[in-house]
Motif scaffolding. Structure first.
Motif, PDB file in Angstrom:
ATOM      1  N   GLU A  91      -3.641 -16.364 -22.814  1.00 45.43           N
ATOM      2  CA  GLU A  91      -3.961 -16.453 -21.392  1.00 45.43           C
ATOM      3  C   GLU A  91      -2.728 -16.158 -20.546  1.00 45.43           C
ATOM      4  O   GLU A  91      -1.644 -16.684 -20.792  1.00 45.43           O
ATOM      5  N   TRP A  92      -2.916 -15.300 -19.537  1.00 40.36           N
ATOM      6  CA  TRP A  92      -1.895 -15.011 -18.535  1.00 40.36           C
ATOM      7  C   TRP A  92      -2.391 -15.533 -17.187  1.00 40.36           C
ATOM      8  O   TRP A  92      -3.569 -15.349 -16.835  1.00 40.36           O
ATOM      9  N   ARG A  93      -1.509 -16.157 -16.445  1.00 39.64           N
ATOM     10  CA  ARG A  93      -1.893 -16.572 -15.093  1.00 39.64           C
ATOM     11  C   ARG A  93      -2.233 -15.328 -14.272  1.00 39.64           C
ATOM     12  O   ARG A  93      -1.458 -14.380 -14.185  1.00 39.64           O
ATOM     13  N   GLY A  94      -3.404 -15.330 -13.680  1.00 43.46           N
ATOM     14  CA  GLY A  94      -3.832 -14.219 -12.837  1.00 43.46           C
ATOM     15  C   GLY A  94      -4.543 -13.108 -13.576  1.00 43.46           C
ATOM     16  O   GLY A  94      -5.325 -12.370 -12.976  1.00 43.46           O
ATOM     17  N   LEU A  95      -4.299 -12.977 -14.876  1.00 48.54           N
ATOM     18  CA  LEU A  95      -4.903 -11.887 -15.647  1.00 48.54           C
ATOM     19  C   LEU A  95      -5.906 -12.374 -16.680  1.00 48.54           C
ATOM     20  O   LEU A  95      -6.631 -11.563 -17.270  1.00 48.54           O
ATOM     21  N   GLY A  96      -5.942 -13.671 -16.924  1.00 42.88           N
ATOM     22  CA  GLY A  96      -6.894 -14.218 -17.879  1.00 42.88           C
ATOM     23  C   GLY A  96      -6.469 -13.968 -19.320  1.00 42.88           C
ATOM     24  O   GLY A  96      -5.302 -13.710 -19.621  1.00 42.88           O
ATOM     25  N   LEU A  97      -7.445 -14.049 -20.227  1.00 44.93           N
ATOM     26  CA  LEU A  97      -7.180 -13.815 -21.648  1.00 44.93           C
ATOM     27  C   LEU A  97      -6.980 -12.322 -21.903  1.00 44.93           C
ATOM     28  O   LEU A  97      -7.841 -11.514 -21.576  1.00 44.93           O
ATOM     29  N   PRO A 139     -12.134  -5.481 -14.343  1.00 44.73           N
ATOM     30  CA  PRO A 139     -13.444  -5.110 -13.777  1.00 44.73           C
ATOM     31  C   PRO A 139     -13.339  -4.549 -12.355  1.00 44.73           C
ATOM     32  O   PRO A 139     -14.075  -3.643 -11.990  1.00 44.73           O
ATOM     33  N   GLU A 140     -12.430  -5.119 -11.574  1.00 45.74           N
ATOM     34  CA  GLU A 140     -12.158  -4.616 -10.231  1.00 45.74           C
ATOM     35  C   GLU A 140     -10.672  -4.270 -10.151  1.00 45.74           C
ATOM     36  O   GLU A 140      -9.872  -5.005  -9.550  1.00 45.74           O
ATOM     37  N   PRO A 141     -10.279  -3.156 -10.728  1.00 50.90           N
ATOM     38  CA  PRO A 141      -8.848  -2.840 -10.818  1.00 50.90           C
ATOM     39  C   PRO A 141      -8.224  -2.570  -9.453  1.00 50.90           C
ATOM     40  O   PRO A 141      -8.861  -2.041  -8.546  1.00 50.90           O
ATOM     41  N   VAL A 142      -6.962  -2.944  -9.342  1.00 50.37           N
ATOM     42  CA  VAL A 142      -6.184  -2.621  -8.155  1.00 50.37           C
ATOM     43  C   VAL A 142      -5.840  -1.140  -8.197  1.00 50.37           C
ATOM     44  O   VAL A 142      -5.563  -0.576  -9.259  1.00 50.37           O
ATOM     45  N   GLN A 143      -5.879  -0.494  -7.045  1.00 56.78           N
ATOM     46  CA  GLN A 143      -5.547   0.925  -7.015  1.00 56.78           C
ATOM     47  C   GLN A 143      -4.039   1.096  -7.148  1.00 56.78           C
ATOM     48  O   GLN A 143      -3.270   0.699  -6.279  1.00 56.78           O
ATOM     49  N   ILE A 144      -3.634   1.684  -8.246  1.00 53.55           N
ATOM     50  CA  ILE A 144      -2.218   1.926  -8.542  1.00 53.55           C
ATOM     51  C   ILE A 144      -2.073   3.376  -8.952  1.00 53.55           C
ATOM     52  O   ILE A 144      -2.809   3.879  -9.800  1.00 53.55           O
ATOM     53  N   ASP A 145      -1.110   4.072  -8.347  1.00 49.71           N
ATOM     54  CA  ASP A 145      -0.895   5.479  -8.667  1.00 49.71           C
ATOM     55  C   ASP A 145       0.144   5.685  -9.755  1.00 49.71           C
ATOM     56  O   ASP A 145       0.080   6.661 -10.515  1.00 49.71           O
ATOM     57  N   ALA A 146       1.127   4.787  -9.843  1.00 48.46           N
ATOM     58  CA  ALA A 146       2.224   4.973 -10.783  1.00 48.46           C
ATOM     59  C   ALA A 146       2.963   3.648 -10.961  1.00 48.46           C
ATOM     60  O   ALA A 146       2.770   2.704 -10.191  1.00 48.46           O
ATOM     61  N   PHE A 147       3.806   3.591 -11.994  1.00 39.28           N
ATOM     62  CA  PHE A 147       4.532   2.370 -12.322  1.00 39.28           C
ATOM     63  C   PHE A 147       6.036   2.606 -12.351  1.00 39.28           C
ATOM     64  O   PHE A 147       6.504   3.606 -12.902  1.00 39.28           O
TER      65      PHE A 147
END
Length: 369
Positions: A278-284, A185-193
């Motif tokens: 469920e992931w820690r920090g990322l939820g389900l 819902p509030e994504p982190v700004q990421i340009d590339a991986f």
């Protein structure tokens, strides 16, 4: 040594640093997420961040399997030992990860629980053979890299008639986590991986192609050595400058487009997707983890012991969940280096050898420069 020394050469690092400095657009900020915790440690161990221009930022991702395991699954494992008197086999990093009420597998072992550290699934199988009258549960965790060995162990247990062996499966999938980060819902700004290394040696680079196209994010599969990371960063910067978003493979000495087909077939035979996990920090996250197929249900600890789902909270003040999704950096956590140390971890990111907080502690990055 081949594939190590040549990827740590000082002169080549200087050349790459100069190329990156000449390639970046000074009016642009580059946010590159290194998904894998091994990359995070390489970046700080070898000072890669210090060789980058100020407008190139590495954002730490959730690529640490111990870190992303939710607290409730640790609680499940402790309950298995306490309520069913099983022998629980686990990797060393999991022993000190905080569970609920400041408990941990290490503390449960000290209290009398039969919890044993193993180096491989084969160690767990041997323990099961040596203790035929006791149920032995292997606490299986990891991304696509460690899933094939678990599948092999299950096949061997079936072939050997090891009725006292089962697996508590917590294997999770990389692409689903990348998608969850960008769909937040509030994504982190990421340009590339910077794509994961060992994972990609199993699944190949192909699974990322649709992902890169759909989200318009360049991905470069990167090796773990410092020159690997620098070369991969340069490749991503070039793509971003050109407005491209394709998958490139810098780690071609270990990764192919199709990956390890034999390992993939074995995993597909034993496991199937969970509806959600469920992931820690990322939820389900839907379809982000694996469970044993019905044909192998007899080796599924969750069915054998009717393990319940547990919702548990992290330690108050611990920023590990935000760090895992790239929303914060370890030095943003007030606990880091004060009450939270490797000897007294408040969160999983300080425990694991791939955790971001452990990297900051080990390489002197505790505070903002």
């Amino acid at each position: 040594m081949k594939y190590i020394d040549e990827f740590r050469q000082h002169d080549l690092a200087k050349q790459l640093a100069n190329s990156i400095a000449q390639t970046v657009n000074p009016d642009r900020h580059y946010r590159l997420m290194e998904f894998c915790g091994g990359h995070t440690h390489a970046i700080f161990r070898y000072g890669v961040q210090d060789l980058m221009p100020s407008n190139v930022e590495f954002i730490h991702g959730p690529g640490c399997p111990v870190c992303v395991l939710p607290t409730g699954r640790i609680d499940n494992a402790i309950q298995l030992v306490e309520q069913h008197e099983v022998i629980l086999c686990t990797y060393a990093d999991l022993m000190r990860v905080p569970a609920s009420q400041r408990n941990s597998l290490l503390k449960a072992k000290a209290a009398g629980g039969d919890i044993r550290m193993v180096y491989s699934t084969q160690d767990a199988l041997k323990i099961a053979r040596d203790n035929p009258d006791t149920q032995v549960v292997f606490f299986a965790i990891g991304f696509e890299t460690t899933t094939p060995p678990t599948a092999v162990a299950i096949k061997q247990a079936q072939a050997g008639g090891l009725g006292n062996f089962s697996v508590f499966c917590n294997h999770v999938l990389t692409p689903a986590a990348m998608q969850a980060i960008l769909d937040a819902p509030e994504p982190v700004q990421i340009d590339a991986f910077l794509g994961p290394s060992h994972v990609s040696s199993v699944i190949g680079s192909k699974p990322y192609e649709t992902f890169a196209e759909h989200y318009a994010k360049p991905i470069v599969i990167a090796g773990f050595e410092p020159l690997d990371v620098m070369q991969s960063a340069l490749m991503l910067i070039r793509q971003l400058n050109a407005g491209q978003h394709t998958v490139e493979n810098e780690y071609s000495r270990a990764v192919t487009r199709d990956g390890n087909l034999k390992a993939q077939a074995l995993v597909a035979e034993i496991f199937e997707l969970r509806p959600h996990f469920e992931w820690r920090g990322l939820g389900l996250i839907p379809h982000s983890a694996l469970k044993l197929k019905a044909d192998y249900a007899e080796f599924d600890a969750e069915q054998r012991f009717d393990i319940p789902a547990i919702q548990a909270s992290d330690v108050k003040g611990c920023e590990c969940p935000a760090i895992l999704r790239g929303a914060k950096k370890p030095q943003d956590c007030k606990l880091l280096g004060t009450v939270c140390t490797p000897e007294n971890p408040m969160g999983s990111c300080m425990v694991s050898s791939e955790g971001a907080c452990a990297a900051y502690w080990s390489y002197g990055r505790l505070r903002h420069s």
